[in-house]
Design an enzyme around this catalytic site. Sequence first.
Site, PDB file in Angstrom:
ATOM      1  N   GLN A  21       0.835  -1.212   0.000  1.00  0.00           N
ATOM      2  CA  GLN A  21       0.000   0.000   0.000  1.00  0.00           C
ATOM      3  C   GLN A  21       0.865   1.257   0.000  1.00  0.00           C
ATOM      4  OE1 GLN A  21      -1.892   0.682   3.794  1.00  0.00           O
ATOM      5  NE2 GLN A  21      -3.541   1.910   2.917  1.00  0.00           N
ATOM      6  N   GLY A  22       0.762   2.064  -1.035  1.00  0.00           N
ATOM      7  CA  GLY A  22       1.567   3.284  -1.145  1.00  0.00           C
ATOM      8  C   GLY A  22       0.739   4.530  -0.877  1.00  0.00           C
ATOM      9  N   TYR A  23       0.435   4.763   0.394  1.00  0.00           N
ATOM     10  CA  TYR A  23      -0.280   5.979   0.789  1.00  0.00           C
ATOM     11  C   TYR A  23       0.688   7.003   1.403  1.00  0.00           C
ATOM     12  CZ  TYR A  23      -5.221   4.418   0.380  1.00  0.00           C
ATOM     13  OH  TYR A  23      -6.449   4.028  -0.061  1.00  0.00           O
ATOM     14  N   GLU A  75      -9.423  -1.087   6.094  1.00  0.00           N
ATOM     15  CA  GLU A  75      -8.133  -1.274   6.758  1.00  0.00           C
ATOM     16  C   GLU A  75      -8.319  -1.375   8.269  1.00  0.00           C
ATOM     17  OE1 GLU A  75      -5.282   1.722   5.709  1.00  0.00           O
ATOM     18  OE2 GLU A  75      -3.702   0.803   6.925  1.00  0.00           O
ATOM     19  N   SER A 107      -3.216   6.705  13.235  1.00  0.00           N
ATOM     20  CA  SER A 107      -2.796   6.648  14.644  1.00  0.00           C
ATOM     21  C   SER A 107      -4.021   6.717  15.570  1.00  0.00           C
ATOM     22  CB  SER A 107      -1.842   7.801  14.959  1.00  0.00           C
ATOM     23  OG  SER A 107      -2.571   9.007  15.020  1.00  0.00           O
ATOM     24  N   ASN A 108      -3.823   6.244  16.805  1.00  0.00           N
ATOM     25  CA  ASN A 108      -4.954   6.231  17.742  1.00  0.00           C
ATOM     26  C   ASN A 108      -5.451   7.641  18.076  1.00  0.00           C
ATOM     27  OD1 ASN A 108      -4.544   3.522  17.606  1.00  0.00           O
ATOM     28  ND2 ASN A 108      -4.619   3.172  19.806  1.00  0.00           N
ATOM     29  N   GLU A 109      -4.539   8.629  18.015  1.00  0.00           N
ATOM     30  CA  GLU A 109      -4.988  10.013  18.245  1.00  0.00           C
ATOM     31  C   GLU A 109      -5.974  10.409  17.137  1.00  0.00           C
ATOM     32  OE1 GLU A 109      -1.780   9.095  18.238  1.00  0.00           O
ATOM     33  OE2 GLU A 109      -1.276   9.351  20.353  1.00  0.00           O
TER      34      GLU A 109
HETATM   35  C1  LIG Z   1       4.649  -0.411  11.180  1.00  0.00           C
HETATM   36  C2  LIG Z   1       3.979   0.563  10.245  1.00  0.00           C
HETATM   37  C3  LIG Z   1       3.512   0.119   9.040  1.00  0.00           C
HETATM   38  C4  LIG Z   1       2.939   1.014   8.136  1.00  0.00           C
HETATM   39  N1  LIG Z   1       2.536   0.553   6.907  1.00  0.00           N
HETATM   40  C5  LIG Z   1       2.094   1.428   5.983  1.00  0.00           C
HETATM   41  C6  LIG Z   1       1.809   0.992   4.651  1.00  0.00           C
HETATM   42  O1  LIG Z   1       1.936  -0.200   4.309  1.00  0.00           O
HETATM   43  N2  LIG Z   1       1.417   1.903   3.747  1.00  0.00           N
HETATM   44  C7  LIG Z   1       1.254   3.221   4.062  1.00  0.00           C
HETATM   45  O2  LIG Z   1       0.873   3.990   3.200  1.00  0.00           O
HETATM   46  N3  LIG Z   1       1.514   3.668   5.321  1.00  0.00           N
HETATM   47  C8  LIG Z   1       1.953   2.808   6.279  1.00  0.00           C
HETATM   48  N4  LIG Z   1       2.243   3.250   7.551  1.00  0.00           N
HETATM   49  C9  LIG Z   1       2.187   4.678   7.827  1.00  0.00           C
HETATM   50  C10 LIG Z   1       1.106   5.083   8.791  1.00  0.00           C
HETATM   51  O3  LIG Z   1      -0.142   5.092   8.154  1.00  0.00           O
HETATM   52  C11 LIG Z   1       1.504   6.457   9.342  1.00  0.00           C
HETATM   53  O4  LIG Z   1       2.675   6.280  10.117  1.00  0.00           O
HETATM   54  C12 LIG Z   1       0.432   7.072  10.198  1.00  0.00           C
HETATM   55  O5  LIG Z   1      -0.672   7.451   9.414  1.00  0.00           O
HETATM   56  C13 LIG Z   1       0.966   8.322  10.957  1.00  0.00           C
HETATM   57  O6  LIG Z   1       1.565   9.206  10.084  1.00  0.00           O
HETATM   58  P1  LIG Z   1       3.054   9.761  10.352  1.00  0.00           P
HETATM   59  O7  LIG Z   1       3.929   8.597  10.652  1.00  0.00           O
HETATM   60  O8  LIG Z   1       3.413  10.644   9.230  1.00  0.00           O
HETATM   61  O9  LIG Z   1       2.947  10.592  11.693  1.00  0.00           O
HETATM   62  P2  LIG Z   1       2.328  12.103  11.870  1.00  0.00           P
HETATM   63  O10 LIG Z   1       1.138  12.199  11.010  1.00  0.00           O
HETATM   64  O11 LIG Z   1       3.488  13.020  11.591  1.00  0.00           O
HETATM   65  O12 LIG Z   1       1.965  12.082  13.356  1.00  0.00           O
HETATM   66  C14 LIG Z   1       2.933  12.230  14.401  1.00  0.00           C
HETATM   67  C15 LIG Z   1       2.183  12.224  15.728  1.00  0.00           C
HETATM   68  O13 LIG Z   1       1.270  13.335  15.798  1.00  0.00           O
HETATM   69  C16 LIG Z   1      -0.060  12.886  16.040  1.00  0.00           C
HETATM   70  N5  LIG Z   1      -1.012  13.689  15.262  1.00  0.00           N
HETATM   71  C17 LIG Z   1      -0.912  14.041  13.969  1.00  0.00           C
HETATM   72  N6  LIG Z   1      -1.987  14.774  13.598  1.00  0.00           N
HETATM   73  C18 LIG Z   1      -2.794  14.872  14.684  1.00  0.00           C
HETATM   74  C19 LIG Z   1      -4.050  15.505  14.930  1.00  0.00           C
HETATM   75  N7  LIG Z   1      -4.707  16.150  13.961  1.00  0.00           N
HETATM   76  N8  LIG Z   1      -4.578  15.401  16.167  1.00  0.00           N
HETATM   77  C20 LIG Z   1      -3.927  14.712  17.154  1.00  0.00           C
HETATM   78  N9  LIG Z   1      -2.723  14.120  16.977  1.00  0.00           N
HETATM   79  C21 LIG Z   1      -2.159  14.192  15.763  1.00  0.00           C
HETATM   80  C22 LIG Z   1      -0.088  11.439  15.577  1.00  0.00           C
HETATM   81  O14 LIG Z   1      -1.065  10.693  16.241  1.00  0.00           O
HETATM   82  C23 LIG Z   1       1.315  10.965  15.927  1.00  0.00           C
HETATM   83  O15 LIG Z   1       1.375  10.593  17.280  1.00  0.00           O
HETATM   84  C24 LIG Z   1       2.790   2.379   8.485  1.00  0.00           C
HETATM   85  C25 LIG Z   1       3.243   2.826   9.735  1.00  0.00           C
HETATM   86  C26 LIG Z   1       3.832   1.933  10.611  1.00  0.00           C
HETATM   87  C27 LIG Z   1       4.323   2.440  11.933  1.00  0.00           C
END
Ligand SMILES: Cc1cc2nc3c(=O)[nH]c(=O)nc-3n(C[C@H](O)[C@H](O)[C@H](O)COP(=O)(O)OP(=O)(O)OC[C@H]3O[C@@H](n4cnc5c(N)ncnc54)[C@H](O)[C@@H]3O)c2cc1C
Length: 394
Positions: free
Chosen positions: A126-128, A245, A379-381
């Site tokens: 998945q490339g999101y 998902e 994320s859970n947030e």
């Molecule tokens: C093991 C693993 C596998 C993954 N696999 C895939 C995959 O196959 N394909 C893919 O596309 N993605 C994948 N992901 C990516 C995942 O979807 C993102 O890591 C996730 O959506 C969080 O984005 P970020 O890492 O950019 O963190 P950020 O968006 O930068 O967030 C950083 C922190 O800020 C908090 N935060 C951000 N915005 C808000 C808000 N509005 N309110 C409150 N808190 C906030 C977040 O909860 C987090 O704690 C994977 C991630 C992990 C860890």
Amino acid sequence: MDLNYSPEETAFRDEVRTWLDGNLPHELRDKVLDYRELSRDDLLRWHRLLAGKGWVAADWPVEWGGTGWTVVQRYIFEEECGYAGTPPLVPFGLRMCAPVLFRFGTDAQKQRFLPPIYKGEVLWCQGYSEPGAGSDLAALKTRAVRDNGHYVVSGQKIWTTLAHYADWIFCLVRTDAGGGKRQEGISFLLIDMTSPGITVRPITLLDGGLEVNEVFFDDVRVPAENLVHEEGKGWTVAKYLLGYERMGTGRVGQSKRELMRLKELAARQLKDGRPLLDDPRFRDRLTRVEVELMALEVTNLRFLDQLRRGGRPPGAEVSLLKIKGTEIQQAITELMMQTAGPFAQAFRSLDTAADFDAFTATLAPRYCNLRKATIYAGSNEIQRNIIAKLTLGL
Ligand SMILES: Cc1cc2nc3c(=O)[nH]c(=O)nc-3n(C[C@H](O)[C@H](O)[C@H](O)COP(=O)(O)OP(=O)(O)OC[C@H]3O[C@@H](n4cnc5c(N)ncnc54)[C@H](O)[C@@H]3O)c2cc1C
């Protein structure tokens, strides 16, 4: 409200249990229970065994090989698999790309892509997410420019699970960088991972394991026929897929299995000459997790009952299951670490001390690895934000 299984559902549970007992290869089960890395062959082997039985694609339409199970049967199957310690079914093809194709794909796309997914001939990823576009997915920048029957794709994806095993990737790309809403101008493309210009670079996780990657696109030419739905309407597809998902993140069966192992461990481990399991403070923490897990299971069954009676499909509730399910998974690993104490080695070691065993040796990497659970699939947030918006109207 009826939270008990009917006699037919109980019979189905027994059938699944018996089949898993006789057909789950021991070496795969051992790898899962020992938290060892599963190879591409391991993942596909389990997929093909289930496909052979006709049980691999529970949510697919029956004419495409779906099981025709009720929601409760699907739940029972998932829970029994978790309980038995089966390898996961890689969701990206089966449970993400396929539902998208059923809903938005052309007939030609369905005919081309669905059978290899069903048979376990290909793996998808998945490339999101991108650097700078995770929670704020609409900030994505990977560009796709139309050129002579192709899209030319340039940019970078990150955290791409299993990209190092994958044959195909479904991607959100920006086809129009114009000044409209950021959600507009995004498209959904299916890209062959062997295309020239794609580079996969592994990211080593905290536990030393390899499951996620960076994927770079350098002028990758993708046939225009691989566009799903209309150009610029990829956000609609993305939103549809995210619901799928998050459905599978509760993992009650798996947590029940792990809780049982935790109890076994605590019964073996001595504190002041008595099993840790008898320590009132430890029992208190253990019981809290167990009660939460029971509450999660009942909540799950409540949603299922709602669906069974033809009620509306779960909305924000899916977020609730994701939050609680992942928190419980993490809490169990924390208690396991506490229980094993110094025997929860920082990382696998060759130490052969008498009361050191292969299971406790895996606890620290497992603990580190599961920090991911509250981040992926939104994320859970972010899940809490969704609940606040949809349930409380904030
Ligand atoms: C093991 C693993 C596998 C993954 N696999 C895939 C995959 O196959 N394909 C893919 O596309 N993605 C994948 N992901 C990516 C995942 O979807 C993102 O890591 C996730 O959506 C969080 O984005 P970020 O890492 O950019 O963190 P950020 O968006 O930068 O967030 C950083 C922190 O800020 C908090 N935060 C951000 N915005 C808000 C808000 N509005 N309110 C409150 N808190 C906030 C977040 O909860 C987090 O704690 C994977 C991630 C992990 C860890």
